[in-house]
Every structure is written in C-alpha cells, then in structure tokens.
Design a protein around this motif. Sequence first.
Motif, PDB file in Angstrom:
ATOM      1  N   ARG A  76       0.827  -1.213   0.000  1.00 28.82           N
ATOM      2  CA  ARG A  76       0.000   0.000   0.000  1.00 28.82           C
ATOM      3  C   ARG A  76       0.854   1.252   0.000  1.00 28.82           C
ATOM      4  N   ALA A 101      -7.630  -6.317  -5.096  1.00 28.50           N
ATOM      5  CA  ALA A 101      -6.296  -5.806  -4.816  1.00 28.50           C
ATOM      6  C   ALA A 101      -6.235  -4.301  -5.062  1.00 28.50           C
ATOM      7  N   ALA A 104      -7.781  -2.530  -2.265  1.00 24.76           N
ATOM      8  CA  ALA A 104      -6.926  -2.545  -1.079  1.00 24.76           C
ATOM      9  C   ALA A 104      -5.775  -1.543  -1.231  1.00 24.76           C
ATOM     10  N   LEU A 105      -5.239  -1.442  -2.439  1.00 22.37           N
ATOM     11  CA  LEU A 105      -4.072  -0.589  -2.669  1.00 22.37           C
ATOM     12  C   LEU A 105      -4.435   0.882  -2.787  1.00 22.37           C
TER      13      LEU A 105
END
Lengths: 251, 430
Positions: A76, A101, A104-105
């Motif tokens: 991140r 993903a 999340a990033l």
Amino acid sequence: MVVSGLRVAVQGLEILKGIDLRVESGRVHALMGPNGSGKSTLSFALTGHPKYTVTSGTAELDGADLLALPAHERARAGLFLSFQYPAAIPGVSVANFLRSARTALKPDQSLPPAKFKRLLTEKMELLGMEPAMLSRYVNDGFSGGEKKRLEMLQMAVFEPRYAILDETDSGLDIDALRAVGESVNALRAANAETGLLVITHYPRILQYLRPDRVHVMMEGRIVKEGGADLADLIERDGYDPIREEAVGGAA
Amino acid sequence: MALPKLAADEGLTRAAVAALSRQLGENDLACRARVDAFEAFERLPLPAWRLSRAGKRTLSALDLSSITPYAPQPAIGSAPEDDGAATCIVTVDGEPALVRLAGEIAQQGAYVAPLEQALYERPELVRPHLGSVVGADTNRFSALNAALRRGGLFVHVPKGAVLREPIELLTIVEGASLFPHLLIVAEEHAAVDVIERIASRANPTERLRLLCPVSEIVAKAGARVRYAALQQLGDDVSEVAIRRATAGRDANVELAPVVLGGDLVRSDAEIVLEGSGASGRVREVFFASGRAAFDLSSSITHAAPHSSGDALVLGAANGAGQAAFRGMISILEQGAGAESNLKSRALLLSPKAHVDAVPGLEIANNDVKAYHGATVGEIDEETLFFCQARGIALDEARRMIVTGFFSPVVDAIASPLAQAWLHHAIESKL
Ligand SMILES: Nc1ncnc2c1ncn2[C@@H]1O[C@H](COP(=O)(O)OP(=O)(O)OP(=O)(O)O)[C@@H](O)[C@H]1O
Ligand SMILES: [Mg+2]
C-alpha cells in the motif's frame, strides 16, 4: 527507495550480507548476478515475506520505514513485486482479484465497475492478452508467459511508486518480451516517478528498458556497479572477470 | 393439528410414537408401521462413528432417551419473510409454514406438497416409492426416521416434464427434534432441481435436538434430478442424515450435501446407478468449526453397464473442528464399462483442526476406469504472501483463498440465491 546494510537470513542461514542499494524514482536500475546470489531474497525481504528474516540494516521507501510495516502495507505504501514464480489462487477470478487488490491498494480511488473494466481491457490490449483471461482463476494452469503477462497487467493497474521485476523476462517469447517492455514503458510515460529495479540475466529486456544504473550481486553482496554498458560487458565476458576483481579487491 | 405437550419424561418411547401417529390422524396401518420401525430402531446397532480423533465426541454420546421427539405446538405463522415467485416450501418443526407453487408446477402437471398432505391427497403416487430407496431398516436412524417421520416434502415430475426453476425447501428446526422425509420422483425424461436449506432457531427447551432427515430420489429412465441440501444448523443441534438416489437408464443425478453446521453430524449420501448409461455426480462441501465433529460419506455405486460417476468433495476445518470423510466408488460385477472418479480436498485452517480423508474403491469388474485421490493440507503460504504483496491484508487474503477453494462446488449450485447464501455462510465461518 534506499536500502542500507541489509542482512537477511533464511532458516538461520545468512543469504544477504549487507546490501546497500538506492533505487531512484523515475529511474531504471538493473540487478544482475549469478544464480543463487540472493537477488530474489532481496525482493522477498523488501516486500516482507515471512520466511525472510532481516537481521540488520534498514530500508526506506520515500522516507517511510519499510521494514516496520507488514507485507500488505508495504504494497500500500507503493512497492510492487513482479514474482519470479507467481502463485496460483484457484477459484478466484483474475477480474475479482484485480478489483480486490486495487481497492486494497487505492482505497480512495475507487472506480465504477464499467470504468475499471475499460481500464483492464486497455492495459490487456497493450500486453497482448485475451479478455477471456479475466474470468480464469489467477495463475491457475497458466503458462509461464501468461503468468508474467498477468504480473505486468497488475503492475499497470496498480501503478506502484517502486516496482521490482524479478526475472519477468525469463521464459518469455520475443513478442511477449516486446509487449512487456512496451507496457512498462507506457507505465513510466504515464507515471514519470516510478522507480524500477529490474532483476535479469539477459540484456535483451534492457534494450526496452535502458537502465540508468546496473548493480551486480554475488554471494549476498553488491560487488560492482556501473552504467548500461556493464550489462553488455557481462553478456560478453560472463561473471568471472567481476568475480576475480571482487576477490582481488578483497585480498 | 395442535399436539398435546409431551411430558419431559415421555422422551423417546413407543407411546410417544403412537401418540404422534394419532395426532397426525393416521390409520392403524400407518401407526403399526411406525411402531414396527421404532422396534427396529431399538434392535439395530448404532452405526460406527469413524473419526480418528473423536475422543468423547461420538454418536454414542448422544443421549437419545433425552430428546423431545417432536414439537408439541405447530409453529405456523413464524415463517421468514419471502416475496419471491419461485416454488418455495418452508417448514418449521415439520409443520408447513409457507407453501408457494410457481405457475410451472401446474402447467407441467407436476405435484409438489408437504409429505403428509401428499400421502393424504395422492397416496397412489407416494406409496409405491416411499421407503423404496431408503428402507426403514437401513440402519438405526432410518428406522427412527420412519417411526417419528414428520414434515418433509414430496415432489413428483411426470414423464417428459422439465421444471425450469429450482424448487426451494427451507427446513427449520426449532422446538424439538425433527425427522423429515423428502421424496423426489422424476418419471422418464423429467427434470427437476431441488435446493433444500436446513437451519435451526434458538432452542427454547434446552433439551438435546436431533435432526434426522431421510431423502429419497427416484430418477427414472432419461430423467435429470439435482438435489442440494445446504445445512447450517446451530451448534446445539446434532444431525444424522441419510440421502440416497437411484438412477435409471441414461438418467442423471446430482447430489450436493453441504454440511456447515451442527454439533455431531453424520451424513451418508449415495447414488446408485441402476440403469445402463446412468450418470451420477456428487458435489459435497463441509466446514467443521468450533467443536463440531462430522462423520461424512458419499458413495457412487455402479450397478449397470456404461455408467459414469464423478465426485468432488471440498472441506475445511477451523477451530477445534474435526471431520472424517469417506468417499466410496463401488463398481459391481454388472458394471462393465463404468467410469468413475472421486476427488476430495480439505483445508486445515487451525492447528487443532483435523480431517481424515479416506477414499475407497471396490471393483468387481475389470473393464472399468476408476480414479480416486484425496488431499488434506493447509493454505499455501506462498499464495497468502502473493495476496499480501498485492495489498490484501492477511485475514482478507485467507477469506479470499478459502472462498476460492470452495467455488468449484458453490458456483455449480443451481440457484443464485442459494449460491449467495452459501458464500455468506462460508465467509461467516472464517
Ligand atoms: N525460502 C528459502 N529456503 C531455503 N533457502 C533459500 C530460500 N530462499 C533462498 N534460499 C537460498 O538463498 C540463496 C539465494 O537464493 P535467491 O533465490 O535469492 O537467488 P537468486 O539470485 O534469485 O537466484 P536465481 O538467479 O536463480 O533466481 C540460494 O542459495 C537459495 O537456495
Ligand atoms: Mg531469483
């Protein structure tokens, strides 16, 4: 990204014996070295693989203490690793994985599904990937080349600040190599700040990604650094001259 | 049909069996059959409990004498809200709380009704098949089911009729033990999907509750039947389930037992391929969490030439959950040309969790192809790290990997609603 004095052990055995390495943002760094010299170990230690224990040294990512973060937070913070051997996730489709993903990033840059789909299709075209791949399970039954292209698709979609490409070029045919080269260059054109650490055994990929700096690793140490021509030298003469030089220097 | 409250000390007795029969308004013959079944129950041995690390968590630890054999009061009116249009039957403690039939049931000439109603309305359709696939004397629990049978469903699909929408059945255990019976009969070239969800509500009695369902499926020549039983009982209910299907010539049967809840659970599923060219598929899921102990088996029996079988079993165990899974392919002498394969995979999600996977083959004919394989393992560490390296936190990564692990079975369930329910149920266990 600044790595200083990094020592790393695997199962009690020291593999990296003090690595100093600076990867500048916006630059391409090549990391070369014989099999088993510790290149992948460096990638895993920096990205936070639990099997790799950092025994001393530091690593900073734009000022942040990388080693203090759990693996997912390193990602991140903007660090991406293109795996030498990417893992399969049976039952999870590429589309769902990329979406989870990316969320999340980049939690504050969510895209509506249609826009995300368009982004994917565009990047896949550049990489010569069929849209049907989106509904396959992540890396499950993929060929070596397909896995590497999917790694590059992820890099294109996640837009990291620093990316380590661990032998992304090995096992690729000529067309795939060109597609990967072009995709990475497109990413660099769009994100001029991205810093790259390209681990490779072959100068061919470096024709697409001209390195600003070449680092050579042997037995867990960086033993030589130079410009792009160092890669050509290694291609011509192998590692022996560097090894002798290093041993001679040590003696 | 309000039943008188049973005194606590009545428990599981012959008198209770007779009282149930009287309350259901049955004739002497039916009552006699129940009492006979009860006597068989008393005579038959307890089926073996096959967990290697069971300790005291075994079927024999169930004190059957202390169960309330049926709910004293019908719980009509407490059905969950539901405003869909598909065929849906809800039973609470065996009493129908909702019966809604889609238009196609009548259009296709099919008949769907709670079993007791069906026995009253269409005995000529029900009687010849009831007990023909799972006889009352199959084992101690089939006998108990026959003695205390209450609730359940009868589905009859006439020759050539194809039902497009799945029939949804919701079985809710609330105030007592429950012994439902499901009977699905698909005549020649008929087709039907039945999806049963099994759940429990909080226990008002604090006495042991046992769910002991029997499901029978008759698929005649060329018929196609798919039946999924999605069980998510609370950990204060134990279950012993027997489900068995017979497939006639070129018929196609799929059984999907899904065991997610319950305390002690034994589930036996079998497809018997009786007609040549018949095919059977088992798609099984289990997830033992908390202290749950499951003893599960699925078999495909090839009793005719050129039949094919395919079983896939996916399981997980969490907490101190344990499960034993037996997969059996039996190919009888008359099973020449059979092809069968069985695969089971299980994930151990905690150090105390345990799974035994025991695949079995019994082959009495040389001209067959059979394959079986079983694996039990943990989540792959490299896969976990791969997800983390993509910014996904550890818990979320585990959830994603486990959900993916089950998806080959979950995604194949006929109803999107049931799929979503199952996804949710699995995620809630992580
Ligand atoms: N997880 C591990 N378990 C045991 N040994 C390991 C592990 N990871 C790395 N090593 C050892 O560390 C050394 C360096 O390995 P590493 O994979 O980093 O080399 P590399 O430079 O990437 O080589 P290659 O060019 O072949 O990819 C090797 O001797 C390797 O066997
Ligand atoms: Mg390597």
